[in-house]
Design a protein around this motif. Structure first.
Motif, PDB file in Angstrom:
ATOM      1  N   ARG A  73      55.307  34.614  31.858  1.00 27.98           N
ATOM      2  CA  ARG A  73      54.931  34.581  30.408  1.00 27.98           C
ATOM      3  C   ARG A  73      53.488  34.435  30.074  1.00 27.98           C
ATOM      4  NH1 ARG A  73      59.578  32.187  26.413  1.00 27.98           N
ATOM      5  NH2 ARG A  73      58.128  33.602  24.925  1.00 27.98           N
ATOM      6  N   ILE A  74      52.948  33.809  31.434  1.00 27.44           N
ATOM      7  CA  ILE A  74      51.699  33.321  31.156  1.00 27.44           C
ATOM      8  C   ILE A  74      50.526  34.057  31.891  1.00 27.44           C
ATOM      9  CG2 ILE A  74      50.321  31.476  31.681  1.00 27.44           C
ATOM     10  CD1 ILE A  74      52.658  29.596  31.503  1.00 27.44           C
ATOM     11  N   ALA A  75      49.515  34.531  31.501  1.00 27.82           N
ATOM     12  CA  ALA A  75      48.235  34.918  31.987  1.00 27.82           C
ATOM     13  C   ALA A  75      47.238  33.867  32.446  1.00 27.82           C
ATOM     14  CB  ALA A  75      47.562  36.091  31.252  1.00 27.82           C
ATOM     15  N   TYR A  76      46.608  33.765  33.600  1.00 31.61           N
ATOM     16  CA  TYR A  76      45.993  32.584  33.932  1.00 31.61           C
ATOM     17  C   TYR A  76      44.620  33.109  34.529  1.00 31.61           C
ATOM     18  CZ  TYR A  76      44.624  28.388  36.641  1.00 31.61           C
ATOM     19  OH  TYR A  76      43.961  27.292  37.187  1.00 31.61           O
ATOM     20  N   LEU A  77      43.514  32.315  34.102  1.00 28.23           N
ATOM     21  CA  LEU A  77      42.259  32.521  34.728  1.00 28.23           C
ATOM     22  C   LEU A  77      41.793  31.197  35.160  1.00 28.23           C
ATOM     23  CD1 LEU A  77      39.711  34.333  35.025  1.00 28.23           C
ATOM     24  CD2 LEU A  77      38.869  33.292  32.948  1.00 28.23           C
ATOM     25  N   CYS A  78      41.617  30.976  36.536  1.00 20.83           N
ATOM     26  CA  CYS A  78      41.147  29.777  36.802  1.00 20.83           C
ATOM     27  C   CYS A  78      39.673  29.746  36.810  1.00 20.83           C
ATOM     28  CB  CYS A  78      41.697  29.649  38.528  1.00 20.83           C
ATOM     29  SG  CYS A  78      40.944  30.783  39.496  1.00 20.83           S
ATOM     30  N   GLU A  79      39.111  28.462  37.162  1.00 24.93           N
ATOM     31  CA  GLU A  79      37.558  28.156  36.859  1.00 24.93           C
ATOM     32  C   GLU A  79      37.069  28.827  38.209  1.00 24.93           C
ATOM     33  OE1 GLU A  79      34.604  24.295  36.409  1.00 24.93           O
ATOM     34  OE2 GLU A  79      36.826  23.919  37.030  1.00 24.93           O
ATOM     35  N   ASN A  80      37.678  28.715  39.370  1.00 21.41           N
ATOM     36  CA  ASN A  80      36.671  29.159  40.405  1.00 21.41           C
ATOM     37  C   ASN A  80      36.821  30.665  40.763  1.00 21.41           C
ATOM     38  OD1 ASN A  80      35.883  26.749  41.062  1.00 21.41           O
ATOM     39  ND2 ASN A  80      37.709  26.113  42.069  1.00 21.41           N
ATOM     40  N   ILE A  81      35.977  31.377  41.229  1.00 20.70           N
ATOM     41  CA  ILE A  81      36.074  32.802  41.582  1.00 20.70           C
ATOM     42  C   ILE A  81      36.973  32.987  42.564  1.00 20.70           C
ATOM     43  CG2 ILE A  81      34.748  35.015  42.217  1.00 20.70           C
ATOM     44  CD1 ILE A  81      34.168  34.003  39.363  1.00 20.70           C
ATOM     45  N   ALA A  82      38.024  33.780  42.516  1.00 17.27           N
ATOM     46  CA  ALA A  82      39.034  34.051  43.200  1.00 17.27           C
ATOM     47  C   ALA A  82      39.390  35.652  43.568  1.00 17.27           C
ATOM     48  CB  ALA A  82      40.388  33.262  43.118  1.00 17.27           C
ATOM     49  N   LEU A  83      38.546  36.117  44.306  1.00 18.69           N
ATOM     50  CA  LEU A  83      38.607  37.652  44.721  1.00 18.69           C
ATOM     51  C   LEU A  83      38.503  37.986  46.210  1.00 18.69           C
ATOM     52  CD1 LEU A  83      35.931  38.926  41.926  1.00 18.69           C
ATOM     53  CD2 LEU A  83      38.703  38.887  41.715  1.00 18.69           C
ATOM     54  N   TYR A  84      38.888  39.158  46.488  1.00 19.13           N
ATOM     55  CA  TYR A  84      38.518  39.775  48.006  1.00 19.13           C
ATOM     56  C   TYR A  84      37.203  40.376  47.712  1.00 19.13           C
ATOM     57  CZ  TYR A  84      43.215  38.291  49.097  1.00 19.13           C
ATOM     58  OH  TYR A  84      44.354  37.534  49.528  1.00 19.13           O
ATOM     59  N   PRO A  85      36.317  39.821  48.590  1.00 16.83           N
ATOM     60  CA  PRO A  85      34.967  40.482  48.171  1.00 16.83           C
ATOM     61  C   PRO A  85      34.758  41.950  48.719  1.00 16.83           C
ATOM     62  CG  PRO A  85      34.585  38.764  49.893  1.00 16.83           C
ATOM     63  CD  PRO A  85      36.319  38.550  49.097  1.00 16.83           C
ATOM     64  N   HIS A  86      35.392  42.099  49.797  1.00 13.28           N
ATOM     65  CA  HIS A  86      35.511  43.629  50.381  1.00 13.28           C
ATOM     66  C   HIS A  86      36.041  44.387  49.563  1.00 13.28           C
ATOM     67  CE1 HIS A  86      38.781  41.624  52.204  1.00 13.28           C
ATOM     68  NE2 HIS A  86      39.362  42.695  52.456  1.00 13.28           N
ATOM     69  N   LEU A  87      37.255  44.226  48.930  1.00 11.94           N
ATOM     70  CA  LEU A  87      38.046  44.802  48.056  1.00 11.94           C
ATOM     71  C   LEU A  87      37.405  45.587  46.980  1.00 11.94           C
ATOM     72  CD1 LEU A  87      41.623  43.508  48.571  1.00 11.94           C
ATOM     73  CD2 LEU A  87      40.367  45.370  50.007  1.00 11.94           C
ATOM     74  N   SER A  88      37.797  46.859  46.474  1.00 10.49           N
ATOM     75  CA  SER A  88      37.435  47.189  45.139  1.00 10.49           C
ATOM     76  C   SER A  88      38.029  46.596  44.079  1.00 10.49           C
ATOM     77  CB  SER A  88      37.459  48.799  45.048  1.00 10.49           C
ATOM     78  OG  SER A  88      39.033  49.107  45.149  1.00 10.49           O
ATOM     79  N   ALA A  89      37.281  46.863  42.941  1.00 11.98           N
ATOM     80  CA  ALA A  89      37.959  46.287  41.734  1.00 11.98           C
ATOM     81  C   ALA A  89      39.390  46.615  41.476  1.00 11.98           C
ATOM     82  CB  ALA A  89      37.226  46.569  40.363  1.00 11.98           C
ATOM     83  N   ARG A  90      39.585  47.996  41.964  1.00 10.55           N
ATOM     84  CA  ARG A  90      40.971  48.329  41.666  1.00 10.55           C
ATOM     85  C   ARG A  90      41.920  47.913  42.868  1.00 10.55           C
ATOM     86  NH1 ARG A  90      38.230  53.785  41.341  1.00 10.55           N
ATOM     87  NH2 ARG A  90      38.340  54.242  39.208  1.00 10.55           N
ATOM     88  N   ASP A  91      41.482  47.659  43.955  1.00  9.57           N
ATOM     89  CA  ASP A  91      42.410  47.101  44.997  1.00  9.57           C
ATOM     90  C   ASP A  91      42.671  45.734  44.715  1.00  9.57           C
ATOM     91  OD1 ASP A  91      42.720  49.557  46.311  1.00  9.57           O
ATOM     92  OD2 ASP A  91      41.223  49.290  47.671  1.00  9.57           O
ATOM     93  N   ASN A  92      41.426  45.090  44.158  1.00 12.35           N
ATOM     94  CA  ASN A  92      41.719  43.491  44.004  1.00 12.35           C
ATOM     95  C   ASN A  92      43.006  43.370  42.722  1.00 12.35           C
ATOM     96  OD1 ASN A  92      40.084  41.131  44.695  1.00 12.35           O
ATOM     97  ND2 ASN A  92      38.624  42.727  44.847  1.00 12.35           N
TER      98      ASN A  92
END
Length: 310
Positions: A84-103
Protein backbone atom coordinates in the motif's frame (compact mmCIF):
# COMPACT_ATOMS: atom_id res chain seq x y z
CA UNK A 1 -1.19 26.08 14.53
CA UNK A 2 -2.69 23.22 16.53
CA UNK A 3 -0.94 20.37 18.24
CA UNK A 4 -1.34 16.99 16.54
CA UNK A 5 -2.39 14.52 19.20
CA UNK A 6 -1.19 10.92 19.08
CA UNK A 7 -4.11 8.66 18.21
CA UNK A 8 -4.24 5.62 20.45
CA UNK A 9 -6.12 3.25 18.16
CA UNK A 10 -3.64 1.90 15.64
CA UNK A 11 -6.21 1.26 12.90
CA UNK A 12 -7.17 4.95 12.68
CA UNK A 13 -3.60 5.88 11.69
CA UNK A 14 -1.63 5.40 8.52
CA UNK A 15 1.46 5.37 10.75
CA UNK A 16 1.68 4.89 14.49
CA UNK A 17 5.05 4.70 16.26
CA UNK A 18 5.57 4.70 20.03
CA UNK A 19 8.84 4.85 21.96
CA UNK A 20 10.91 3.71 18.96
CA UNK A 21 14.59 3.24 19.69
CA UNK A 22 17.40 2.46 17.27
CA UNK A 23 21.16 2.28 17.75
CA UNK A 24 24.05 1.39 15.49
CA UNK A 25 26.64 -0.02 17.85
CA UNK A 26 27.31 2.57 20.51
CA UNK A 27 25.61 5.34 18.51
CA UNK A 28 22.00 6.04 19.44
CA UNK A 29 19.97 7.41 16.52
CA UNK A 30 16.37 7.20 17.77
CA UNK A 31 15.92 7.43 21.54
CA UNK A 32 12.19 7.10 22.18
CA UNK A 33 10.43 8.49 19.12
CA UNK A 34 6.64 8.89 18.98
CA UNK A 35 4.85 9.70 15.73
CA UNK A 36 1.38 9.30 14.26
CA UNK A 37 0.21 10.18 10.74
CA UNK A 38 -3.49 10.16 9.91
CA UNK A 39 -4.96 9.48 6.46
CA UNK A 40 -4.86 12.50 4.15
CA UNK A 41 -1.99 14.18 6.01
CA UNK A 42 1.12 15.52 4.27
CA UNK A 43 3.55 15.31 7.17
CA UNK A 44 7.11 16.62 6.93
CA UNK A 45 9.66 15.05 9.26
CA UNK A 46 12.17 17.86 9.63
CA UNK A 47 15.71 17.54 10.91
CA UNK A 48 19.29 18.30 10.12
CA UNK A 49 21.36 15.82 8.12
CA UNK A 50 22.15 12.87 10.34
CA UNK A 51 19.17 13.40 12.65
CA UNK A 52 17.77 9.94 11.87
CA UNK A 53 15.11 10.75 9.27
CA UNK A 54 16.19 8.05 6.81
CA UNK A 55 16.56 5.54 9.65
CA UNK A 56 12.97 6.23 10.69
CA UNK A 57 11.67 5.69 7.15
CA UNK A 58 13.58 2.43 6.78
CA UNK A 59 12.13 1.17 10.06
CA UNK A 60 8.59 2.04 8.93
CA UNK A 61 9.16 0.13 5.68
CA UNK A 62 10.64 -2.90 7.43
CA UNK A 63 14.03 -2.31 5.80
CA UNK A 64 15.75 -1.86 9.15
CA UNK A 65 14.72 -3.29 12.53
CA UNK A 66 14.09 -1.07 15.54
CA UNK A 67 15.77 -2.09 18.78
CA UNK A 68 12.50 -1.56 20.63
CA UNK A 69 9.18 0.24 20.43
CA UNK A 70 5.73 -0.26 18.94
CA UNK A 71 5.30 0.41 15.21
CA UNK A 72 2.19 -0.05 13.09
CA UNK A 73 1.60 0.93 9.46
CA UNK A 74 -2.11 0.60 8.67
CA UNK A 75 -2.33 -1.64 11.72
CA UNK A 76 0.40 -4.00 10.48
CA UNK A 77 3.97 -4.55 11.58
CA UNK A 78 6.61 -2.83 9.37
CA UNK A 79 6.89 -4.38 5.92
CA UNK A 80 3.51 -6.13 6.01
CA UNK A 81 1.65 -3.19 4.43
CA UNK A 82 4.28 -2.25 1.85
CA UNK A 83 1.91 -3.16 -0.99
CA UNK A 84 0.00 0.00 0.00
CA UNK A 85 3.11 2.21 0.07
CA UNK A 86 4.91 4.11 -2.70
CA UNK A 87 8.51 4.83 -1.67
CA UNK A 88 11.12 7.25 -3.00
CA UNK A 89 14.57 6.68 -1.51
CA UNK A 90 17.13 9.46 -1.07
CA UNK A 91 19.74 7.97 -3.41
CA UNK A 92 19.43 7.62 -7.16
CA UNK A 93 18.60 3.97 -7.94
CA UNK A 94 18.22 3.48 -11.68
CA UNK A 95 19.69 1.30 -14.40
CA UNK A 96 21.62 3.91 -16.42
CA UNK A 97 21.72 1.88 -19.66
CA UNK A 98 17.96 1.23 -19.68
CA UNK A 99 15.36 3.61 -21.03
CA UNK A 100 12.86 5.31 -18.76
CA UNK A 101 10.19 2.85 -19.94
CA UNK A 102 12.38 -0.18 -19.25
CA UNK A 103 13.36 1.14 -15.82
CA UNK A 104 9.65 1.27 -15.01
CA UNK A 105 9.13 -2.29 -16.28
CA UNK A 106 12.03 -3.59 -14.19
CA UNK A 107 10.75 -1.76 -11.09
CA UNK A 108 7.28 -3.26 -11.53
CA UNK A 109 8.55 -6.81 -12.02
CA UNK A 110 11.03 -6.51 -9.13
CA UNK A 111 8.15 -5.40 -6.93
CA UNK A 112 6.12 -8.49 -7.81
CA UNK A 113 3.70 -6.59 -10.03
CA UNK A 114 2.53 -7.74 -13.47
CA UNK A 115 4.45 -6.46 -16.46
CA UNK A 116 2.82 -3.03 -16.94
CA UNK A 117 1.03 -2.35 -20.17
CA UNK A 118 2.46 0.21 -22.58
CA UNK A 119 -0.43 2.56 -21.84
CA UNK A 120 0.17 2.33 -18.08
CA UNK A 121 3.84 3.19 -18.55
CA UNK A 122 2.93 6.08 -20.82
CA UNK A 123 0.41 7.45 -18.33
CA UNK A 124 2.92 7.19 -15.48
CA UNK A 125 5.65 8.97 -17.46
CA UNK A 126 3.13 11.61 -18.47
CA UNK A 127 2.30 12.23 -14.82
CA UNK A 128 5.96 12.98 -13.99
CA UNK A 129 6.47 15.04 -17.17
CA UNK A 130 8.80 12.50 -18.82
CA UNK A 131 6.58 11.29 -21.66
CA UNK A 132 8.88 12.75 -24.31
CA UNK A 133 11.93 11.07 -22.78
CA UNK A 134 10.52 7.56 -22.37
CA UNK A 135 12.86 5.97 -24.93
CA UNK A 136 16.02 7.72 -23.72
CA UNK A 137 18.55 5.94 -21.47
CA UNK A 138 18.53 7.08 -17.85
CA UNK A 139 22.24 7.97 -18.02
CA UNK A 140 21.35 10.87 -20.32
CA UNK A 141 18.94 12.38 -17.77
CA UNK A 142 19.63 15.37 -15.56
CA UNK A 143 19.52 14.81 -11.81
CA UNK A 144 16.03 16.34 -11.68
CA UNK A 145 14.79 14.03 -14.45
CA UNK A 146 16.23 11.03 -12.60
CA UNK A 147 14.34 12.04 -9.46
CA UNK A 148 11.12 12.30 -11.47
CA UNK A 149 11.75 8.87 -12.97
CA UNK A 150 12.20 7.48 -9.46
CA UNK A 151 8.86 9.00 -8.51
CA UNK A 152 7.29 7.38 -11.55
CA UNK A 153 8.66 4.02 -10.38
CA UNK A 154 7.13 4.61 -6.95
CA UNK A 155 3.79 5.58 -8.47
CA UNK A 156 3.53 2.25 -10.32
CA UNK A 157 2.18 0.72 -7.10
CA UNK A 158 -1.60 0.92 -7.52
CA UNK A 159 -3.54 1.70 -5.52
CA UNK A 160 -1.10 3.24 -3.04
CA UNK A 161 -2.50 4.70 0.16
CA UNK A 162 0.73 6.15 1.54
CA UNK A 163 3.72 7.76 -0.17
CA UNK A 164 7.02 7.94 1.72
CA UNK A 165 9.55 10.38 0.29
CA UNK A 166 13.15 10.72 1.48
CA UNK A 167 14.63 14.14 0.59
CA UNK A 168 12.51 14.42 -2.58
CA UNK A 169 13.72 17.93 -3.44
CA UNK A 170 17.35 16.84 -3.93
CA UNK A 171 18.40 17.67 -7.49
CA UNK A 172 15.18 19.45 -8.45
CA UNK A 173 15.35 22.86 -10.10
CA UNK A 174 12.68 25.55 -9.63
CA UNK A 175 10.36 24.00 -12.22
CA UNK A 176 10.89 20.59 -10.66
CA UNK A 177 10.00 21.90 -7.21
CA UNK A 178 6.80 23.47 -8.51
CA UNK A 179 5.93 20.20 -10.23
CA UNK A 180 6.59 18.20 -7.05
CA UNK A 181 4.37 20.47 -4.97
CA UNK A 182 1.54 20.12 -7.45
CA UNK A 183 1.98 16.34 -7.50
CA UNK A 184 1.70 16.17 -3.71
CA UNK A 185 -1.44 18.30 -3.80
CA UNK A 186 -2.93 15.98 -6.42
CA UNK A 187 -2.03 12.89 -4.40
CA UNK A 188 -3.65 14.34 -1.29
CA UNK A 189 -6.83 15.11 -3.24
CA UNK A 190 -6.82 11.47 -4.32
CA UNK A 191 -6.79 10.45 -0.66
CA UNK A 192 -3.15 9.51 -0.19
CA UNK A 193 -1.19 10.20 2.96
CA UNK A 194 2.33 11.51 2.44
CA UNK A 195 5.31 11.31 4.80
CA UNK A 196 8.23 13.47 3.68
CA UNK A 197 11.65 13.42 5.32
CA UNK A 198 13.47 16.63 4.50
CA UNK A 199 15.93 19.24 5.69
CA UNK A 200 14.80 21.61 2.89
CA UNK A 201 12.22 23.41 5.01
CA UNK A 202 11.73 26.45 2.80
CA UNK A 203 10.91 24.19 -0.14
CA UNK A 204 8.31 22.12 1.74
CA UNK A 205 6.45 24.70 3.83
CA UNK A 206 3.91 25.65 1.14
CA UNK A 207 2.58 22.12 0.73
CA UNK A 208 2.74 20.22 4.04
CA UNK A 209 -0.26 20.04 6.37
CA UNK A 210 1.75 19.13 9.46
CA UNK A 211 5.32 18.79 10.66
CA UNK A 212 7.31 16.70 13.10
CA UNK A 213 10.68 18.04 14.24
CA UNK A 214 13.21 15.27 14.80
CA UNK A 215 16.15 16.18 17.02
CA UNK A 216 18.22 14.25 19.57
CA UNK A 217 16.47 11.07 18.53
CA UNK A 218 12.93 12.15 19.42
CA UNK A 219 10.08 14.17 17.94
CA UNK A 220 10.37 17.49 19.79
CA UNK A 221 7.36 19.16 18.16
CA UNK A 222 4.38 17.79 16.25
CA UNK A 223 1.96 20.43 14.94
CA UNK A 224 -0.46 21.13 12.13
CA UNK A 225 0.72 23.65 9.57
CA UNK A 226 -1.17 25.99 7.28
CA UNK A 227 0.07 28.86 5.11
CA UNK A 228 -2.94 30.85 6.32
CA UNK A 229 -1.79 30.72 9.95
CA UNK A 230 1.81 31.79 9.46
CA UNK A 231 1.58 35.59 9.85
CA UNK A 232 2.70 36.22 13.41
CA UNK A 233 2.95 40.01 13.61
CA UNK A 234 3.34 43.25 11.65
CA UNK A 235 6.13 45.80 11.62
CA UNK A 236 4.80 49.35 11.29
CA UNK A 237 6.91 52.37 10.42
CA UNK A 238 5.56 55.73 11.61
CA UNK A 239 6.84 59.29 11.77
CA UNK A 240 8.23 60.32 15.18
CA UNK A 241 5.37 62.77 15.69
CA UNK A 242 2.79 60.01 15.24
CA UNK A 243 4.30 57.48 17.64
CA UNK A 244 2.19 58.37 20.69
CA UNK A 245 -1.15 58.31 18.84
CA UNK A 246 -0.28 55.16 16.88
CA UNK A 247 0.88 53.28 19.95
CA UNK A 248 -2.19 54.33 21.96
CA UNK A 249 -4.56 53.27 19.17
CA UNK A 250 -2.88 49.90 18.67
CA UNK A 251 -2.52 49.22 22.39
CA UNK A 252 -6.24 49.80 22.86
CA UNK A 253 -6.85 46.81 20.56
CA UNK A 254 -4.20 44.39 21.81
CA UNK A 255 -1.50 44.02 24.42
CA UNK A 256 0.81 42.82 21.64
CA UNK A 257 1.70 46.31 20.42
CA UNK A 258 5.03 47.69 21.62
CA UNK A 259 7.71 50.14 20.58
CA UNK A 260 10.90 48.85 19.01
CA UNK A 261 13.97 50.57 17.61
CA UNK A 262 15.00 49.14 14.28
CA UNK A 263 16.34 51.62 11.72
CA UNK A 264 14.30 54.43 13.22
CA UNK A 265 10.86 54.40 14.82
CA UNK A 266 8.99 51.14 14.39
CA UNK A 267 5.98 49.57 16.07
CA UNK A 268 5.23 45.88 16.24
CA UNK A 269 1.83 44.29 16.75
CA UNK A 270 0.16 40.91 16.56
CA UNK A 271 -2.83 42.47 14.80
CA UNK A 272 -3.40 41.50 11.15
CA UNK A 273 -2.28 43.91 8.44
CA UNK A 274 -5.75 45.02 7.34
CA UNK A 275 -6.76 45.70 10.95
CA UNK A 276 -3.63 47.80 11.50
CA UNK A 277 -4.49 50.02 8.54
CA UNK A 278 -8.06 50.45 9.81
CA UNK A 279 -6.95 51.42 13.35
CA UNK A 280 -4.29 53.87 12.17
CA UNK A 281 -6.70 55.49 9.72
CA UNK A 282 -9.15 56.14 12.57
CA UNK A 283 -6.28 57.62 14.61
CA UNK A 284 -5.36 59.90 11.69
CA UNK A 285 -1.94 58.25 11.32
CA UNK A 286 -0.48 57.51 7.89
CA UNK A 287 2.15 54.76 8.27
CA UNK A 288 5.30 54.65 6.18
CA UNK A 289 4.84 50.89 5.89
CA UNK A 290 2.94 47.97 7.43
CA UNK A 291 4.90 44.79 6.80
CA UNK A 292 3.55 41.38 7.83
CA UNK A 293 6.18 39.04 9.28
CA UNK A 294 5.58 35.47 8.14
CA UNK A 295 6.60 32.51 10.26
CA UNK A 296 8.60 29.89 8.36
CA UNK A 297 9.33 26.26 9.12
CA UNK A 298 12.94 27.29 9.58
CA UNK A 299 11.81 29.73 12.30
CA UNK A 300 9.86 26.96 14.01
CA UNK A 301 12.77 24.54 13.76
CA UNK A 302 15.19 27.05 15.26
CA UNK A 303 12.82 27.94 18.08
CA UNK A 304 12.34 24.26 18.99
CA UNK A 305 15.90 22.96 18.60
CA UNK A 306 18.17 26.01 18.63
CA UNK A 307 20.00 24.51 15.66
CA UNK A 308 19.96 25.24 11.96
CA UNK A 309 19.04 22.51 9.47
CA UNK A 310 21.96 21.63 7.23
Amino acid sequence: MDRVETVSHEHTCAILAKDVRKSYGAKSVLTGLDLSVVPGDICAVLGRNGAGKTTLLKILLGLAPANSGEIRVYGETPGRANSRIAYLCENIALYPHLSARDNLRVAALAGGLPDPAKNDIGETLERVDLAAAGAKPARSFSLGMKRRLQLAMALLIKPADLMILDEPTNGLDVDGLLWLKQLLRDLRREGLSVLVASHAMAEMQDIVTSYAILSDGVIKARETWSPDSRIVHCHIGVASGDVTRALAALSAETEGAHLTAQRGVELETTLPQARVHEILHRADVVPEYVTPVVLTLEDVFLSVTGEAAR
